[in-house]
Design a protein around this motif. Structure first.
Motif, mmCIF file in Angstrom:
data_model
loop_
_atom_site.group_PDB
_atom_site.id
_atom_site.type_symbol
_atom_site.label_atom_id
_atom_site.label_comp_id
_atom_site.label_asym_id
_atom_site.label_seq_id
_atom_site.Cartn_x
_atom_site.Cartn_y
_atom_site.Cartn_z
ATOM 1 N N ALA A 91 -5.465 6.263 3.817
ATOM 2 C CA ALA A 91 -4.995 6.553 2.461
ATOM 3 C C ALA A 91 -3.898 5.592 2.033
ATOM 4 N N VAL A 92 -2.974 5.255 2.936
ATOM 5 C CA VAL A 92 -1.883 4.338 2.590
ATOM 6 C C VAL A 92 -2.421 2.935 2.351
ATOM 7 N N ALA A 93 -3.551 2.582 2.980
ATOM 8 C CA ALA A 93 -4.124 1.243 2.813
ATOM 9 C C ALA A 93 -4.670 1.024 1.417
ATOM 10 N N ALA A 94 -4.577 1.977 0.553
ATOM 11 C CA ALA A 94 -4.929 1.836 -0.870
ATOM 12 C C ALA A 94 -6.388 1.488 -1.064
ATOM 13 N N GLY A 95 -7.295 2.120 -0.296
ATOM 14 C CA GLY A 95 -8.718 2.004 -0.560
ATOM 15 C C GLY A 95 -9.343 0.724 -0.102
ATOM 16 N N SER A 96 -8.812 0.088 0.896
ATOM 17 C CA SER A 96 -9.442 -1.105 1.420
ATOM 18 C C SER A 96 -10.600 -0.679 2.317
ATOM 19 N N VAL A 97 -11.843 -0.987 1.901
ATOM 20 C CA VAL A 97 -13.031 -0.479 2.583
ATOM 21 C C VAL A 97 -13.706 -1.521 3.450
ATOM 22 N N GLY B 149 -17.377 2.069 6.704
ATOM 23 C CA GLY B 149 -16.685 2.066 7.982
ATOM 24 C C GLY B 149 -17.622 2.196 9.148
ATOM 25 N N PRO B 150 -17.099 2.046 10.348
ATOM 26 C CA PRO B 150 -17.918 2.145 11.560
ATOM 27 C C PRO B 150 -18.375 3.574 11.813
ATOM 28 N N ALA B 151 -19.347 3.708 12.703
ATOM 29 C CA ALA B 151 -19.895 5.033 12.993
ATOM 30 C C ALA B 151 -18.870 5.931 13.651
ATOM 31 N N ALA B 152 -17.959 5.365 14.439
ATOM 32 C CA ALA B 152 -16.972 6.192 15.135
ATOM 33 C C ALA B 152 -15.885 6.696 14.203
#
Length: 681
Positions: free
Chosen positions: A591-597, A622-625
């Motif tokens: 959340a703090v990363a401001a939506g970097s996907v 994101g990754p499966a894990a």
């Protein structure tokens, strides 16, 4: 050719149409006059002859000429130029002035004429008899019983009875206004001739009584036969049990495959007895290994309320105030108060849930066709879905992965038969409608499936929410995702709410703020298992710090809805923690990363959903894990961030636009000075 003048009209006798006579009727008048006509004849003392000489002879002998054996006289006068009035000159009787006079015009004997009625001159008069009939011919022999004989008005004469043979009934008399006159009841035959028999009301009444007696006797006989039949009825003996046929064995082996093919079904379960009995009502979705049930009964305990299970993950929504009898749960489950739950070892509910999910498979079981085997045909039955066969065989259900109970049958159960095996109610299409078995530690279990009740189930958010059809992002969705970090920084910050089922039975709730401009998050986290304690969590550029405090010193509230953390942060034993070491820290870091996907093209659109009354696109990346789901509305704002946890659940961090207060740094302990390094000599 006879040119003699037409004789004047005779006014001594009434006009009318001749009637048939009978030789059985003899004249009773003394002076050789003709007798009174029988019932049904028209006129009194009338006769027809072929000549005047014959008329004189008939008057002297008192009989009609040309009438033999009761046949009517059909001879006509030989003189065709002379019209015949066909009147009898009877000067001995009274003059009848009640009938119209003969005008001397030739009569048309083909149609009946209406005449008047004779006056009563003192003799007996038949007032029940019509006066006009068509002239019968020699072939018109009446075949029915004649009407009653009547008398002809006469002076000093007695009417002798005539033959019962009568002519056809006359036309009804009409009045002068053209309306038909009411018919006068006819004198019964017994009134005129007592020796003629009894055919009146008395005979009709006797026939009616006879018919009623016959009907009553029939009813009594039928009722007696019915009662005797019911008393002596016995049902056919049931068909004895036998080994399964090849077709029945194949149907039994295909039960679990049929369940998986039908996807879903309504279910009602009763397990256990007495105070340990539990009851479940709801649905099972074999295609997704999903259960959605309402748990009740005296043995429900802490699980009373709504239950959802996906695979081995179980979440409950307890309701201790619910009524003991369960009801079908709502199709759209409530959004709050769901928690991850672990059933205790040996719990009855765990074994029942394993049994329900184990009734589906992607391949058929072995076909029990051995004649001496345990599988047998028991009986035929009828359920709501139609006729079924009751088969007895070992339990086909398997134990799902992660279950806490092994659904194996026990021997000696009265509900499953003398050998303790399971009974299946199967229709001709290998669909299971009912199952009766016995589970260890539970007791008798009865499962009833409603095959027509199969709605699409919606898992709760902790289990991933309703299903969707993942696809690649379109251009508009990709642009909103690319612009998300800049939009969040422009927004500044938001109030956040945390719902995180983690581990096996850990349920975390939290509340606080998030600032994208300061890249700081500050939350109070409560554990439902420890409602009196709180954990303060702060994430900033310096790292992650935690502090454990009592609930009153950490913002108060309840464990389900904790209050926001105090400002400024209290001084205490703050300890540094490794960022990303658990699911909550991973979610806060994202959340703090401001939506970097991550790289472009790695995200997919899972489905469309609604949150806080706004339509959003659920985008997964994101990754499966450590998969993340971004709930982005059509304005490009982030509404929710989800993380797939290690416990195969989903943790949510909901973001609400709000003014974020200044988040001061937490007091940190001063760094200890390092000891001075020794000098070299």
């Amino acid at each position: 050719m006879d040119t003699s003048a037409t004789p004047p009209p005779d006014t001594t006798t009434p006009t009318g149409t001749p009637q048939p006579t009978s030789t059985n009727r003899r004249s009773a008048s003394p002076a050789g006059r003709s007798g009174t006509p029988a019932a049904g004849r028209r006129g009194a003392g009338r006769h027809r002859t072929g000549s005047a000489g014959a008329n004189a002879t008939n008057r002297s002998t008192g009989s009609r000429s040309g009438s033999t054996a009761g046949r009517p006289d059909t001879e006509r006068p030989t003189d065709t130029n002379q019209p015949t009035t066909e009147r009898s000159i009877d000067t001995g009787g009274p003059r009848d002035t009640g009938r119209p006079k003969d005008t001397g015009r030739p009569k048309d004997t083909r149609r009946p004429k209406h005449t008047g009625w004779p006056k009563d001159t003192g003799g007996s008069t038949d007032t029940d008899q019509p006066t006009t009939t068509a002239r019968p011919t020699g072939n018109d022999r009446p075949t029915t019983d004649p009407p009653a004989a009547t008398t002809q008005p006469a002076t000093g004469r007695s009417a002798a009875p005539r033959s019962s043979t009568t002519a056809r009934p006359a036309h009804p008399r009409r009045t002068t206004t053209g309306r038909s006159a009411a018919r006068t009841p006819t004198t019964s035959r017994t009134d005129a001739d007592p020796a003629a028999g009894t055919t009146g009301p008395a005979s009709t009444s006797r026939r009616r009584r006879t018919v009623l007696m016959a009907l009553g006797l029939t009813a009594v006989t039928s009722a007696t036969a019915l009662v005797l039949g019911l008393l002596s009825w016995a049902p056919d003996p049931p068909e004895p049990a036998r080994p399964l046929t090849l077709a029945e064995g194949e149907r039994l082996a295909a039960v679990r495959v049929t369940n998986l093919r039908d996807l879903r079904a309504g279910v009602r379960v009763t397990a256990g007895v007495d105070a340990a009995r539990i009851e479940l009502v709801g649905w099972v979705d074999w295609s997704r290994s999903l259960l959605y049930l309402d748990v009740g009964g005296p043995g429900a305990g802490a699980e009373r309320g709504l239950v959802q299970r996906a695979g081995s993950v179980l979440v409950i929504r307890p309701d201790v105030a619910a009524v003991p009898t369960p009801a079908a749960p709502p199709l759209v489950p409530p959004a709050d108060r769901w928690r991850l739950h672990r059933l205790p070892s040996g719990a009855s509910l765990a074994a029942v849930l394993d049994l329900l999910l184990g009734l589906a498979a992607d391949r058929p079981d072995a076909t029990p066709t051995v004649p001496d085997g345990a599988a047998r045909w028991i009986a035929r039955d009828t359920v709501a879905g139609g006729p079924v066969d009751v088969l007895q065989a070992p339990l086909l259900a398997r134990t799902p992965a992660g279950s806490t109970a092994a659904p194996a049958p026990e021997v000696g159960s009265t509900s499953t038969g003398p050998d303790g095996q399971t009974r299946y109610w199967l229709d001709p299409d290998a669909r299971l409608h009912k199952l009766v078995t016995r589970l260890p530690g539970v007791g008798p279990v009865t499962v009833t499936l409603h095959r027509a009740d199969r709605p699409t189930l919606r898992p709760v958010d902790a289990l991933g929410g309703r299903p969707g059809l993942p696809r690649a992002l379109n251009d508009a969705e990709q642009r909103r995702l690319d612009r998300l970090p800049a939009r969040l920084r422009a927004q500044g910050g938001a109030a956040v709410t945390l719902t995180a089922p983690t581990g096996t039975d850990t349920n975390l709730r939290g509340a606080g703020w998030l600032s994208w401009t300061a890249r700081t998050a500050y939350l109070t986290v409560a554990d439902l298992g420890a409602p009196d304690r709180r954990t303060l969590l702060r994430r900033d550029t310096a790292g992650l710090a935690r502090a454990d405090l009592p609930a009153a010193a950490a913002g108060g509230g309840t464990a389900e809805e904790p209050g926001r953390p105090p400002l400024p942060p209290p001084a205490g034993a703050w300890r540094a923690a490794r960022s990303g070491g658990d699911d909550v820290s991973l979610l806060v870091d994202a959340a703090v990363a401001a939506g970097s996907v991550g790289p472009r093209g790695a995200a997919v659109r899972v489905r469309e959903d609604v949150i806080a009354g706004r339509a959003v696109d659920v985008v997964e990346a994101g990754p499966a894990a450590g998969r993340l789901r971004y709930w982005i509305d059509r304005d490009g704002s982030l509404r929710r961030l989800e993380l797939h946890t290690n416990g195969n659940t989903w943790a949510q961090l909901d973001l609400h636009p709000a003014v974020v207060p200044r988040l001061t740094p937490v007091p940190r302990a001063p760094a200890k000075p390092r000891p001075p390094a020794p000098r070299r000599r």
